[in-house]
Design an enzyme around this catalytic site. Structure first.
Site, PDB file in Angstrom:
ATOM      1  N   GLU A 149      -1.941  -8.677   3.917  1.00  0.00           N
ATOM      2  CA  GLU A 149      -1.928  -9.076   5.337  1.00  0.00           C
ATOM      3  C   GLU A 149      -3.325  -9.042   5.952  1.00  0.00           C
ATOM      4  O   GLU A 149      -3.546  -9.661   6.994  1.00  0.00           O
ATOM      5  CB  GLU A 149      -0.943  -8.205   6.130  1.00  0.00           C
TER       6      GLU A 149
ATOM      7  N   CYS B 158       0.825  -1.213   0.000  1.00  0.00           N
ATOM      8  CA  CYS B 158       0.000   0.000   0.000  1.00  0.00           C
ATOM      9  C   CYS B 158       0.862   1.268   0.000  1.00  0.00           C
ATOM     10  O   CYS B 158       1.456   1.588  -1.014  1.00  0.00           O
ATOM     11  CB  CYS B 158      -1.000  -0.009   1.149  1.00  0.00           C
TER      12      CYS B 158
ATOM     13  N   HIS C 293      -3.669  -4.902   0.337  1.00  0.00           N
ATOM     14  CA  HIS C 293      -3.182  -5.310   1.666  1.00  0.00           C
ATOM     15  C   HIS C 293      -3.301  -6.825   1.857  1.00  0.00           C
ATOM     16  O   HIS C 293      -4.250  -7.291   2.489  1.00  0.00           O
ATOM     17  CB  HIS C 293      -3.991  -4.603   2.765  1.00  0.00           C
TER      18      HIS C 293
END
Lengths: 243, 239
Positions: free
Chosen positions: B218, B111, B216
């Site tokens: 994660e 990001c 993202h």
């Protein structure tokens, strides 16, 4: 190696959106940098095999301040004021501390860090000073006061590493804790007391550098003796890294 | 193969008492551990004079998500939605990225991290996509949406390192950003795009592992593509 790598333990919190974060007050980072160390933060999430590998790469460790250690860790009296217990952090810090006590890398333990040093070595804590010791000295300074408020005196014992570093037998300190050391394992040397007799500092004579204070030197870096604490620790870490 | 040490960049915020703190979302820590790495957090305060020393000690770097990069770093257009810049963070991340781009150690940008990579290597950014990009599409499903909300597909370029890792031409991703790459730095190659043409991934072709994504992974860790990215990154750092 001009800049030793300094691991700093950290807590957990939630960010403004309520999402879980790793959290460390930047005063620890700033004081470490001024003393010439390269600070990195050790996440409490690390399992034993992992933190041991990380530890191998570090030259020294700061055990930072934070919320209360779980009283179950030291057979302590439960008390309604016990707050913020973080099982993951307790586990990492206690295991890491026990590992370090048998090693020779420098340890600097601050506030919760000193309590943790004591607990990791088998000592105990008063889980609430006001209730279990008294209120002659107020150790949990009100949160609306600045963190650098010097609220009580500390008397430093002669012929200690702490006395050598601070260079003054009596000094005023800030104070942000409601728990304190109770039973202390015999291998420690107590290095400082507050006027009510509570332990404000201790060290491990058989260790190259294992120094603990109950106050927060990282918030009072405008005072030379407090900067000395960080530079002595970073210098010891640099020496250790070279050896 | 030993477990690699992964430096994770971090942001600043005040705690509940208004005191300045270093902070990083635990999701990054969790994914690095899951993939077999050892995460440590890099505070942004670390001055440039210490970055080489720090870089030497690490096996890999994650440039994390966060607030907007200061527009003075890329001569960007002012926009009312641009967050207040964190000068220390900009300085640390841009400096470390330049070192990492020249070096051989793996780094992964996420990001803000892809934007950092682009800015550090001389590219620039849309400072608000919905106002400045021709298609004016929404990419900021943030902060009032779940972080794992799937927002749009991205198409991944065949032949790229990212394609090698993910193994799919198209994947579905979350999207938590209002800025994006405008001019790509000349050293970088774009490797994934959103349907509106916004660059969603970039890499350094000559680098062993210099990869960045705009979404993202994660926050969508159960997706095979997310796992593949973290696993490939950690495996490269372990070499």
């Amino acid at each position: 190696m001009s800049h030793p790598l300094i691991g700093i333990t950290a807590g957990h919190s939630l960010n403004k959106h309520g999402l879980p974060i790793i959290h460390l007050l930047r005063t620890y980072v700033d004081a470490t940098l001024v003393a010439g160390g390269v600070p990195v933060i050790i996440p409490s999430e690390l399992a034993e095999g992992n933190w041991k590998l990380l530890y191998e790469k570090l030259d020294g460790v700061i055990f930072s301040g934070g919320a209360d250690i779980d009283p179950e860790r030291f057979g302590g009296e439960t008390h309604p004021t016990v707050s913020g217990v973080d099982a993951e952090r307790d586990k990492l810090e206690i295991n890491l501390m026990q590992h370090m006590l048998d090693d020779d890398k420098p340890i600097f333990a601050i506030c919760r860090g000193m309590q943790l040093l004591n607990v990791a070595a088998g000592g105990t804590l008063y889980t609430d000073i006001a209730d279990q010791v008294g209120e002659e000295i107020k150790h949990d300074t009100s949160y609306d006061m600045p963190r650098n408020s010097l609220v009580h005196e500390v008397r430093v014992e002669e012929e200690t590493l702490l006395a050598e570093i601070l260079g003054t037998p009596i000094l005023k300190v800030n104070s942000w804790h409601h728990q304190a050391l109770k039973d202390i394992p015999p291998q420690f040397k107590i290095t400082a007391y507050s006027p009510d007799g509570l332990v404000e500092g201790m060290e491990l004579p058989d260790h190259p550098f294992a120094l603990a204070v109950q106050w927060h030197p990282e918030w009072i870096q405008e005072h030379q003796p407090m900067r000395n604490l960080f530079s002595a620790f970073v210098d010891a870490s640099r020496l250790n890294g070279k050896g | 193969m030993t477990l690699p040490l992964i430096g994770i960049t971090s942001g600043h915020a005040n705690n509940q008492y208004g005191q300045p703190a270093v902070q990083v979302l635990r999701t990054y820590i969790r994914e690095v551990i899951k993939a077999g790495g050892i995460p440590l957090v890099i505070p942004s305060e670390t001055p440039v004079t210490m970055h080489r020393e720090l870089y030497k000690r690490l096996d890999g770097i994650i440039l994390t998500g966060g607030d907007d990069i200061g527009i003075e770093n890329f001569n960007g257009e002012q926009h009312p939605t641009v967050h207040k810049a964190d000068i220390e963070r900009d300085r640390l991340e841009i400096s470390l990225t330049k070192i990492a781009a020249k070096g051989q150690k793996p780094f992964l940008g996420i990001c803000r991290g892809i934007q950092t990579l682009n800015v550090a290597l001389g590219g620039d950014l849309y400072t608000h996509i919905q106002d400045q990009h021709s298609e004016k599409k929404k990419h900021n499903y943030y902060p009032e949406y779940p972080r794992d909300l799937i927002s749009h597909p991205v198409s991944i370029t065949k032949g790229s390192k990212l394609f090698e890792i993910v193994g799919e031409k198209e994947i579905q991703v979350n999207s938590l950003h209002h800025q994006g790459i405008k001019t790509l730095a000349s050293q970088l190659v774009a490797t994934a795009y959103a349907p509106d043409g916004i660059i969603e991934a970039a890499e350094l072709p000559e680098h062993p592992f210099g990869i960045a994504v705009q979404w993202h992974p994660e926050w969508i860790p159960e997706k095979p593509a997310s796992q593949a990215i973290f696993n490939a990154f950690i495996a490269a750092a372990a070499k």
